[in-house]
Write a protein that holds these residues in place. Structure first.
Motif, PDB file in Angstrom:
ATOM      1  N   MET A  90      32.673 -76.168  18.676  1.00  0.00           N
ATOM      2  CA  MET A  90      33.998 -75.928  18.078  1.00  0.00           C
ATOM      3  C   MET A  90      33.891 -74.881  16.970  1.00  0.00           C
ATOM      4  O   MET A  90      32.996 -74.946  16.125  1.00  0.00           O
ATOM      5  CB  MET A  90      34.523 -77.243  17.496  1.00  0.00           C
ATOM      6  CG  MET A  90      35.893 -77.145  16.874  1.00  0.00           C
ATOM      7  SD  MET A  90      37.141 -77.762  18.009  1.00  0.00           S
ATOM      8  CE  MET A  90      38.634 -77.294  17.137  1.00  0.00           C
ATOM      9  N   VAL A  91      34.810 -73.924  16.994  1.00  0.00           N
ATOM     10  CA  VAL A  91      34.923 -72.912  15.934  1.00  0.00           C
ATOM     11  C   VAL A  91      36.320 -73.056  15.331  1.00  0.00           C
ATOM     12  O   VAL A  91      37.310 -73.036  16.057  1.00  0.00           O
ATOM     13  CB  VAL A  91      34.723 -71.489  16.487  1.00  0.00           C
ATOM     14  CG1 VAL A  91      34.912 -70.447  15.390  1.00  0.00           C
ATOM     15  CG2 VAL A  91      33.333 -71.352  17.119  1.00  0.00           C
ATOM     16  N   PHE A  92      36.370 -73.186  14.015  1.00  0.00           N
ATOM     17  CA  PHE A  92      37.633 -73.507  13.361  1.00  0.00           C
ATOM     18  C   PHE A  92      38.376 -72.263  12.874  1.00  0.00           C
ATOM     19  O   PHE A  92      37.850 -71.154  12.891  1.00  0.00           O
ATOM     20  CB  PHE A  92      37.379 -74.469  12.194  1.00  0.00           C
ATOM     21  CG  PHE A  92      36.853 -75.804  12.645  1.00  0.00           C
ATOM     22  CD1 PHE A  92      37.710 -76.813  13.042  1.00  0.00           C
ATOM     23  CD2 PHE A  92      35.481 -76.037  12.700  1.00  0.00           C
ATOM     24  CE1 PHE A  92      37.226 -78.041  13.481  1.00  0.00           C
ATOM     25  CE2 PHE A  92      34.980 -77.256  13.130  1.00  0.00           C
ATOM     26  CZ  PHE A  92      35.860 -78.260  13.523  1.00  0.00           C
ATOM     27  N   GLN A  93      39.596 -72.508  12.398  1.00  0.00           N
ATOM     28  CA  GLN A  93      40.478 -71.421  11.964  1.00  0.00           C
ATOM     29  C   GLN A  93      39.879 -70.645  10.795  1.00  0.00           C
ATOM     30  O   GLN A  93      39.853 -69.418  10.798  1.00  0.00           O
ATOM     31  CB  GLN A  93      41.828 -72.035  11.560  1.00  0.00           C
ATOM     32  CG  GLN A  93      42.886 -71.023  11.212  1.00  0.00           C
ATOM     33  CD  GLN A  93      44.251 -71.684  11.040  1.00  0.00           C
ATOM     34  OE1 GLN A  93      44.394 -72.879  11.216  1.00  0.00           O
ATOM     35  NE2 GLN A  93      45.233 -70.902  10.696  1.00  0.00           N
ATOM     36  N   LYS A  94      39.381 -71.372   9.802  1.00  0.00           N
ATOM     37  CA  LYS A  94      38.765 -70.710   8.643  1.00  0.00           C
ATOM     38  C   LYS A  94      37.255 -70.839   8.763  1.00  0.00           C
ATOM     39  O   LYS A  94      36.743 -71.906   9.094  1.00  0.00           O
ATOM     40  CB  LYS A  94      39.247 -71.365   7.345  1.00  0.00           C
ATOM     41  CG  LYS A  94      40.715 -71.097   7.062  1.00  0.00           C
ATOM     42  CD  LYS A  94      41.124 -71.709   5.733  1.00  0.00           C
ATOM     43  CE  LYS A  94      42.610 -71.436   5.457  1.00  0.00           C
ATOM     44  NZ  LYS A  94      43.076 -72.108   4.220  1.00  0.00           N
ATOM     45  N   PRO A  95      36.531 -69.756   8.499  1.00  0.00           N
ATOM     46  CA  PRO A  95      35.067 -69.845   8.540  1.00  0.00           C
ATOM     47  C   PRO A  95      34.585 -70.949   7.599  1.00  0.00           C
ATOM     48  O   PRO A  95      35.069 -71.074   6.471  1.00  0.00           O
ATOM     49  CB  PRO A  95      34.616 -68.466   8.044  1.00  0.00           C
ATOM     50  CG  PRO A  95      35.788 -67.560   8.250  1.00  0.00           C
ATOM     51  CD  PRO A  95      37.007 -68.419   8.094  1.00  0.00           C
ATOM     52  N   ASN A  96      33.652 -71.761   8.066  1.00  0.00           N
ATOM     53  CA  ASN A  96      33.171 -72.877   7.252  1.00  0.00           C
ATOM     54  C   ASN A  96      31.642 -72.921   7.226  1.00  0.00           C
ATOM     55  O   ASN A  96      31.036 -73.917   7.651  1.00  0.00           O
ATOM     56  CB  ASN A  96      33.747 -74.202   7.770  1.00  0.00           C
ATOM     57  CG  ASN A  96      33.402 -74.468   9.233  1.00  0.00           C
ATOM     58  OD1 ASN A  96      32.998 -73.566   9.960  1.00  0.00           O
ATOM     59  ND2 ASN A  96      33.524 -75.711   9.658  1.00  0.00           N
ATOM     60  N   PRO A  97      31.010 -71.837   6.733  1.00  0.00           N
ATOM     61  CA  PRO A  97      29.544 -71.868   6.673  1.00  0.00           C
ATOM     62  C   PRO A  97      29.056 -72.952   5.716  1.00  0.00           C
ATOM     63  O   PRO A  97      29.730 -73.291   4.734  1.00  0.00           O
ATOM     64  CB  PRO A  97      29.185 -70.468   6.160  1.00  0.00           C
ATOM     65  CG  PRO A  97      30.395 -69.995   5.435  1.00  0.00           C
ATOM     66  CD  PRO A  97      31.564 -70.598   6.158  1.00  0.00           C
ATOM     67  N   LEU A  98      27.894 -73.499   6.017  1.00  0.00           N
ATOM     68  CA  LEU A  98      27.288 -74.490   5.128  1.00  0.00           C
ATOM     69  C   LEU A  98      26.822 -73.788   3.847  1.00  0.00           C
ATOM     70  O   LEU A  98      26.499 -72.591   3.864  1.00  0.00           O
ATOM     71  CB  LEU A  98      26.092 -75.136   5.823  1.00  0.00           C
ATOM     72  CG  LEU A  98      26.390 -75.864   7.142  1.00  0.00           C
ATOM     73  CD1 LEU A  98      25.087 -76.242   7.838  1.00  0.00           C
ATOM     74  CD2 LEU A  98      27.243 -77.095   6.895  1.00  0.00           C
ATOM     75  N   PRO A  99      26.776 -74.504   2.730  1.00  0.00           N
ATOM     76  CA  PRO A  99      26.299 -73.896   1.474  1.00  0.00           C
ATOM     77  C   PRO A  99      24.780 -73.733   1.487  1.00  0.00           C
ATOM     78  O   PRO A  99      24.057 -74.280   0.657  1.00  0.00           O
ATOM     79  CB  PRO A  99      26.766 -74.898   0.413  1.00  0.00           C
ATOM     80  CG  PRO A  99      26.811 -76.208   1.129  1.00  0.00           C
ATOM     81  CD  PRO A  99      27.216 -75.897   2.546  1.00  0.00           C
ATOM     82  N   LYS A 100      24.320 -72.983   2.469  1.00  0.00           N
ATOM     83  CA  LYS A 100      22.893 -72.743   2.670  1.00  0.00           C
ATOM     84  C   LYS A 100      22.698 -71.273   3.038  1.00  0.00           C
ATOM     85  O   LYS A 100      23.675 -70.525   3.116  1.00  0.00           O
ATOM     86  CB  LYS A 100      22.357 -73.625   3.820  1.00  0.00           C
ATOM     87  CG  LYS A 100      22.472 -75.130   3.604  1.00  0.00           C
ATOM     88  CD  LYS A 100      22.066 -75.885   4.863  1.00  0.00           C
ATOM     89  CE  LYS A 100      22.166 -77.397   4.662  1.00  0.00           C
ATOM     90  NZ  LYS A 100      21.074 -77.912   3.836  1.00  0.00           N
ATOM     91  N   SER A 101      21.474 -70.894   3.296  1.00  0.00           N
ATOM     92  CA  SER A 101      21.204 -69.512   3.694  1.00  0.00           C
ATOM     93  C   SER A 101      21.726 -69.263   5.109  1.00  0.00           C
ATOM     94  O   SER A 101      22.046 -70.194   5.856  1.00  0.00           O
ATOM     95  CB  SER A 101      19.695 -69.242   3.651  1.00  0.00           C
ATOM     96  OG  SER A 101      19.042 -69.944   4.703  1.00  0.00           O
ATOM     97  N   ILE A 102      21.787 -67.981   5.477  1.00  0.00           N
ATOM     98  CA  ILE A 102      22.191 -67.605   6.834  1.00  0.00           C
ATOM     99  C   ILE A 102      21.286 -68.309   7.853  1.00  0.00           C
ATOM    100  O   ILE A 102      21.765 -68.928   8.815  1.00  0.00           O
ATOM    101  CB  ILE A 102      22.113 -66.073   7.014  1.00  0.00           C
ATOM    102  CG1 ILE A 102      23.152 -65.392   6.110  1.00  0.00           C
ATOM    103  CG2 ILE A 102      22.307 -65.678   8.477  1.00  0.00           C
ATOM    104  CD1 ILE A 102      22.964 -63.884   5.987  1.00  0.00           C
ATOM    105  N   TYR A 103      19.985 -68.232   7.602  1.00  0.00           N
ATOM    106  CA  TYR A 103      19.009 -68.842   8.519  1.00  0.00           C
ATOM    107  C   TYR A 103      19.215 -70.347   8.623  1.00  0.00           C
ATOM    108  O   TYR A 103      19.241 -70.917   9.721  1.00  0.00           O
ATOM    109  CB  TYR A 103      17.589 -68.530   8.033  1.00  0.00           C
ATOM    110  CG  TYR A 103      16.500 -68.944   8.988  1.00  0.00           C
ATOM    111  CD1 TYR A 103      16.028 -68.063   9.964  1.00  0.00           C
ATOM    112  CD2 TYR A 103      15.931 -70.218   8.931  1.00  0.00           C
ATOM    113  CE1 TYR A 103      15.021 -68.433  10.853  1.00  0.00           C
ATOM    114  CE2 TYR A 103      14.930 -70.606   9.804  1.00  0.00           C
ATOM    115  CZ  TYR A 103      14.486 -69.705  10.763  1.00  0.00           C
ATOM    116  OH  TYR A 103      13.501 -70.085  11.651  1.00  0.00           O
TER     117      TYR A 103
END
Length: 251
Positions: A90-103
């Motif tokens: 699932m990909v949501f309406q607003k980007p929701n990256p975790l508070p972590k590094s890209i990796y």
């Protein structure tokens, strides 16, 4: 003829006393992009979220009918929600990256699902390449994901979904918060990803639906009004309600 990957049979869904979906019958074909269109509040996102059990989090949600991934009954008690969400991302309406590094945004899910540690770097590189993000971030994978632009964050969230190799990707208005350049990148990405995944997207953007869709489903007041090829829906819809919506008379 394409294989039917995902389907709903006689699906009714209510929150409390309010019925949101009314007797939905629909089939989604493998390796195609299907757009769900219709005015706000017509049930598009509710239908989308029903396929990966997002409504399990709502105590007042009541679902009747059947939903299947291939021949797997998605709501059978014996089937694990975690396993279903691995197969249906699932990909949501607003980007929701975790508070972590890209990796770490990509490695987190791989660790949870016990992927061999030695395979993780290659899986992450592959997912970032598939999401058209590798060339932009390959030298700064330790950078916090929240430092990326909005469009990059959304592509990272798509990469985070892709890295688990789901069979279906659900997208709930993935471009609504993005500028035109970022939107174009996401649309190009969707067209690339359909070679390997079945994609269902909710969109309010009629031009976007025409650019990326193989099939289009028009919903209104919780009902599936018309479902056909993209060309038919936008050029020769059979239902008068569809004609009015496509023509911009309401929405």
């Amino acid at each position: 003829m394409n294989t039917i990957k995902l389907r709903a049979e006689n699906l009714n869904l209510s929150f409390g006393k309010k019925q949101i979906l009314k007797n939905i019958n629909i089939e989604f074909q493998e390796n195609q992009v299907t757009s769900l269109i219709g005015p706000s509040g017509c049930g598009k996102s509710t239908l989308l979220r029903s396929f990966n059990r997002m409504h399990d989090l709502s105590p007042d949600a009541k679902i009747d009918g059947n939903l299947y991934l291939d021949d797997l009954d998605l709501y059978a008690k014996k089937n694990s929600v975690t396993d279903i969400r691995k197969r249906i991302g699932m990909v949501f309406q607003k980007p929701n990256p975790l508070p972590k590094s890209i990796y770490e945004n990509l490695s987190y899910a791989l660790h949870i699902h016990n992927y061999p540690k030695q395979e993780i770097p290659d899986l992450i590189e592959k997912a970032l390449k598939e999401s058209f993000l590798w060339d932009e971030v390959k030298d700064e994978l330790k950078k916090p994901a929240v430092k990326l632009s909005g469009g990059q964050q959304q592509r990272l969230c798509i990469a985070r979904t892709v890295v688990l190799r789901p069979e279906v990707i659900l997208m709930d208005e993935p471009c609504s918060a993005l500028d035109p350049i970022s939107t174009k990148k996401i649309e190009d990405l969707i067209l690339r990803l359909k070679k390997d995944f079945t994609i269902i997207i909710v969109t309010h953007n009629m031009q976007q639906a025409q650019r990326i869709s193989d099939k289009v489903a028009f919903m209104y007041l919780g009902e599936l009004i018309e479902y056909d090829t993209c060309h038919t829906i936008f050029n020769n819809p059979k239902n008068e309600l569809t004609q009015h919506y496509i023509g911009g008379h309401f929405g």
